[in-house]
Enzyme design. Structure first.
Site, PDB file in Angstrom:
ATOM      1  N   LYS A 117      45.056   0.250  36.666  1.00  0.00           N
ATOM      2  CA  LYS A 117      46.220   1.147  35.639  1.00  0.00           C
ATOM      3  C   LYS A 117      47.125   1.497  36.689  1.00  0.00           C
ATOM      4  O   LYS A 117      46.768   2.114  37.718  1.00  0.00           O
ATOM      5  CB  LYS A 117      45.345   2.181  34.858  1.00  0.00           C
ATOM      6  N   SER A 127      45.528   5.492  26.325  1.00  0.00           N
ATOM      7  CA  SER A 127      46.559   5.326  27.375  1.00  0.00           C
ATOM      8  C   SER A 127      46.327   4.104  28.346  1.00  0.00           C
ATOM      9  O   SER A 127      47.210   3.283  28.836  1.00  0.00           O
ATOM     10  CB  SER A 127      46.766   6.407  28.136  1.00  0.00           C
ATOM     11  N   SER A 187      41.025   7.722  26.824  1.00  0.00           N
ATOM     12  CA  SER A 187      41.904   6.748  27.081  1.00  0.00           C
ATOM     13  C   SER A 187      41.248   5.314  27.894  1.00  0.00           C
ATOM     14  O   SER A 187      42.131   4.339  27.924  1.00  0.00           O
ATOM     15  CB  SER A 187      42.640   7.248  28.241  1.00  0.00           C
TER      16      SER A 187
END
Lengths: 473, 486
Positions: free
Chosen positions: B68, B143, B167
């Protein structure tokens, strides 16, 4: 006339190996931006790590200031935007400071006053900024250096008291060995809160804060200017505005920076990245045991127990190592007054003359003890001892060697001195008559003996013999 | 050649048997990443130059992975999918990145997230919307959107995300893959861009529970740079997976899992979702679990989402105060520092982020802090106390991972409906309490993956993985990648 009310907020950088929340070196350098770490630059993803030494030092000073300590160490964030604050918040303590409700005894003009401490907390220093016409430069060396802030109650009433407190506080910090507390390097800085009230008033007047003053002299000047300014405003029927001012050391005046009405809300909240650290009794006791006897207590001890004058006591305790030196000298029963005299006169003179520290000189307390003992035992005169002491300091040899080398010893032999005295008296018969008439010629006879013996005759013994011999005639 | 839709241990076998080389895997991964980029937009950066140069024998040695884009990577652009960091190249590696590098895993790309990890849709990153590999009209969720998509697409066998509310676990559910976040502190957060420090967890997407266990073994441990990191323990999670679970007790929350609790009981999707969940419960019972229904005060459950918003926005507004464009990031323009910072932050953040900052700032203000921020923290404590009390009797909490299948992009949802408010937000319990929590694919509704979530006791990552492993074995979705992807 108005009563002056002053409260101080004193910041002092701690002398730890690394910074307060990072592993970067904590040191001062003329070269900018060399002592830093990801944490001190506030890069995304960084996490603060508490510095155990800083925590211990802060607790130590809190204890030395007679504060109550918390049950655990927690930190809070103080949120505001400024380029010297890379994270956008400062890690400090608002909910549980390292110490609350303390006090420090301070001597002002031979009178003791008790200065109440509101709290002592541990926080981090900001980066430093240099402003130029077209740009500003940021130096992150200072960013994250551990800082203690000591906040007094509004209980000081003159610049003299404020300075006496600052000096006393500085000495506590130096005695505890947690900082060099050098104002010239910005290691000790001070905010002054000051207000005036009518003598018979029951409520404080409106206070003004003077920010970030970096020397005691300037604190004094700022306070005195501000008293004058506020007095004038009040006398002319004006009101004091609650505001933050800065002190300009060129014209010695204070200038308004911002009004307190639009004060920033710092939105303090618990720093989530540092779990609470429980403080055990053992941990606190260990810190407490490392606090040496402080200046104020030593002065009282020297005056009351050792019979020194306040002046000498104050001179000796100015620096901890000097006081320790003195105490080491007298620990085995050497007369305190004698020791104090030698140290405050010759030794201190030497230190000043050569700009050296007490722990850098050759003369050890043990040597000083042996020298004093030689005098006490009548082996050498105090005049000789003085000469020996100078030589010890300058030639870096121990007193016994110097005494040997100089061939100085005291003539203690009664016969030897007596025969000399008889000869001198014989040669100066008229003077004996003068002496009997009351003229002070006694010292002349002593002088003659000293001249012949190159000062080696025991002066007490010499005087005694002269007296005896005159009386015999 | 197609290897990257396998699990880590399957790929390990092939590497060890020399049926494939690490270089071939890296090439396959990068090729696939490029191939799917335009359609699904998983990546901010694809590291075409990625190389394997490690001699050693770890399970992940030579295997490519995605990260990420809110993990600090030395010398590699790290944007957090925000304009304000669109040019930011960090000077240091996050602890997890160091650990993966030391284990020989090969970073092949940085994935898209919701801007600054604040969001649940995967649509707010500065490089665009991440789409669901099962259906391009739908979100993958956020996310950690790009990481979820890259595993679901078979680009990598595992990817790191971060989980502050859900997330990792929610996008894992929407993507039909496994999503796990261990106990708070099990893995160092140093180098993970902070969103809400007290809730942020390192988490990862894999295709099996066992792979999640392998990663936990590699990533866990005390870090001198993270005071909240837990002391090292000797537990090897992957070796406890086969432990017997007979008699282990699970509970689910009645108010969330029974259709009777909902105002609208005619919604077919909701019914199908809850049916799927109860089928899983039945299978669990057959496995030997004891599963019971527990009732929790509805007011407490209703307070989950607002409390989460108060706490996370408050911490976020402070955590992101370093983004001023002064030392790094988007340079602001102006005549003085205030103007410069103001400009950088005005242009650097989307409206959505600014709204969260304003909320965070509002709840922290002196006059509001007790009523909003501190009350939210009290609610958090009450919920955690309640769950911990139940954990005295039960070994885990089992729940549906989401309120439904992945939503259509830009569809509106009623945030105050009971379905969204509780069913869509209960995963935050795992963050409130720092509990280990894992989402497992459990089947399909309308051809789209749905998932169950298992949350265990704090520190009991081993038991949580062990129970999840057993449940996975009877669900039959291990090793799943999106169907229909070319």
């Amino acid at each position: 006339m108005y009563k002056v009310v002053i409260g101080l907020e004193v910041h002092c950088e701690l002398k730890t190996k690394s910074k307060n929340f990072s592993y970067a070196t904590n040191d001062y350098s003329e070269t900018p931006n060399i002592y830093l770490d990801t944490v001190d630059l506030g890069f995304p993803g960084i996490l603060p790590v508490a510095n155990k030494e800083a925590v211990k030092s802060a607790l130590k000073i809190a204890m030395a200031l007679n504060c109550e300590n918390p049950d655990e160490v927690i930190f809070d964030r103080k949120n505001y935007f400024y380029p010297d604050l890379p994270k956008g918040y400062q890690i400090t303590q608002s909910h549980k400071p390292m110490g609350i409700n303390g006090y420090l005894m301070v001597n002002v003009d031979d009178e003791d006053i008790k200065v109440d401490i509101h709290d002592l907390h541990l926080e981090e220093d900001t980066a430093s900024l240099d402003h130029f016409n077209e740009y500003s430069l940021i130096n992150y060396n200072r960013s994250g250096i551990p800082l203690i802030e000591i906040v007094t109650e509004p209980c000081l009433h003159s610049s003299k008291e404020a300075i006496a407190f600052l000096e006393a506080l500085r000495s506590v910090i130096l005695y505890c060995g947690v900082s060099d507390a050098r104002s010239d390097l910005g290691q000790m800085r001070c905010d002054v809160n000051i207000s005036l009230m009518k003598e018979d008033a029951t409520e404080f007047g409106t206070k003004v804060e003077i920010k970030n003053i970096n020397s005691f002299t300037k604190v004094k000047e700022a306070i005195e200017y501000e008293i004058e300014r506020q007095t004038e405003v009040l006398n002319s029927g004006g009101t004091i505005i609650m505001e933050t001012r800065r002190f300009d050391d060129e014209d010695m005046k204070t200038y308004s920076m911002r009004s307190k009405v639009d004060a920033v809300d710092y939105k303090y909240f618990l720093e989530p990245n540092m779990p609470p650290i429980k403080l055990t009794k053992e941990f606190l006791d260990e810190i407490r045991s490392q606090i040496p006897m402080l200046q104020y207590e030593r002065i009282n001890l020297y005056i009351n127990e050792y019979g020194l004058s306040r002046y000498d006591a104050t001179t000796l305790v100015k620096e901890k190592k000097m006081a320790d030196y003195f105490e080491e000298t007298i620990k085995d029963g050497t007369d305190a007054k004698l020791a104090s005299n030698w140290i405050t006169s010759i030794v201190l003179g030497h230190l000043n003359k050569f700009q050296v520290e007490i722990d850098q000189i050759y003369l050890t307390p043990a040597m000083l003890v042996s020298l004093i003992k030689m005098v006490n035992d009548g082996k050498i005169s105090s005049k000789q001892a003085k000469e020996v002491l100078y030589k010890v300091l300058e030639e870096e040899k121990d007193p016994v060697t110097i005494v040997d080398e100089l061939g100085i010893k005291q003539i203690e032999n009664d016969e030897e001195i007596r025969s000399m005295v008889v000869e001198i008296l014989d040669a100066n018969l008229p003077l004996i008559e003068e002496y009997r008439k009351g003229r002070n010629v006694f010292d002349f006879f002593v002088g003659q003996v000293m001249k012949r013996t190159k000062g080696q005759a025991n002066p007490t013994l010499t005087a005694k013999i002269i007296k005896e011999e005159i009386e015999k005639r | 050649m197609k290897y990257l839709d396998l699990t880590i241990d399957e790929i390990r076998n092939l590497l060890d048997r020399k049926e494939v080389t690490s270089d071939e895997l890296i090439k396959e991964s990068i090729d696939k990443a490029h191939q799917y980029q335009e359609e699904y937009n998983s990546f901010v950066t694809i590291l075409d130059e990625a190389k394997h140069n490690y001699e050693g024998s770890t399970i992940i040695n030579g295997i490519p992975y995605a990260l990420k884009d809110n993990y600090s990577t030395k010398g590699i652009l790290t944007t957090a999918s925000s304009n304000i960091l669109s040019n930011y190249v960090p000077v240091y590696d996050a602890t997890v990145v160091q650990k993966l590098n030391k284990s020989g895993a090969v970073l092949m790309g940085k994935t898209v997230l919701d801007e600054l990890a604040m969001g649940d849709s995967g649509t707010t990153g500065h490089t665009g919307i991440v789409k669901n590999p099962w259906d391009k009209k739908r979100i993958i969720g956020g996310s950690s959107a790009g990481s979820a998509a890259s595993v679901a697409l078979g680009i990598v066998p595992f990817a790191l995300g971060s989980d502050t509310g859900d997330s990792v676990r929610k996008p894992a559910a929407y993507g039909g893959v496994v999503g796990f976040k261990p106990t708070y502190g099990r893995i160092s957060r140093y180098g993970l861009f902070a969103f809400a420090s007290s809730l942020d967890h390192v988490g990862y997407f894999t295709r099996s529970v066992k792979d999640a266990a392998y990663l936990t073994d590699i990533l866990k441990g005390k870090d001198e740079r993270d005071m909240t990191s837990l002391p090292d323990n000797d537990e090897v999670y992957v070796s406890g997976l086969e432990n017997d679970i007979k008699g282990r007790k699970l509970f689910y929350i009645k108010e969330v899992c029974n259709i009777d609790s909902y105002q609208d009981q005619t919604d077919e999707e909701l019914k199908a979702l809850l049916n799927n969940f109860h089928e899983v419960i039945e299978k669990c019972r057959q496995l030997g679990f004891i599963v019971e229904e527990v009732s929790i005060d509805r007011d407490l459950l209703n307070a989950l989402y607002p409390s989460y918003m108060c706490i996370s926005c408050a911490e976020a507004t402070s955590n992101n105060a370093n983004l001023t464009g002064i030392l790094f990031g988007l340079p602001g323009k102006g005549n003085n520092v205030d103007e410069i910072m103001f400009d950088a932050r005005t242009r650097g953040f989307s409206e959505f982020i600014k709204r969260r900052f304003i909320m965070g700032s509002f709840v922290l203000q002196k006059e509001n802090q007790d009523k909003l921020f501190l009350n939210a923290s009290r609610v958090r404590r009450m919920i955690v106390d309640k769950i911990n009390e139940l954990f005295k009797e039960y070994d885990g909490l089992i729940m549906p991972s989401s309120e439904g299948v992945a939503p259509i992009i830009n569809s509106k949802k009623d945030k105050l409906s009971d379905r969204y408010l509780i069913l869509g937000n209960h995963l935050v319990i795992g963050n409130f309490g720092g509990f280990p929590s894992i989402s497992l694919p459990s089947g399909f509704v309308n051809g789209l993956p749905v998932s169950v979530n298992l949350t265990g006791r704090q520190f009991e990552d081993g038991l949580t993985l062990n129970m999840a492993y057993k449940i996975e074995s009877v669900l039959g979705y291990k090793g799943q990648v999106a169907k229909g992807v070319k």
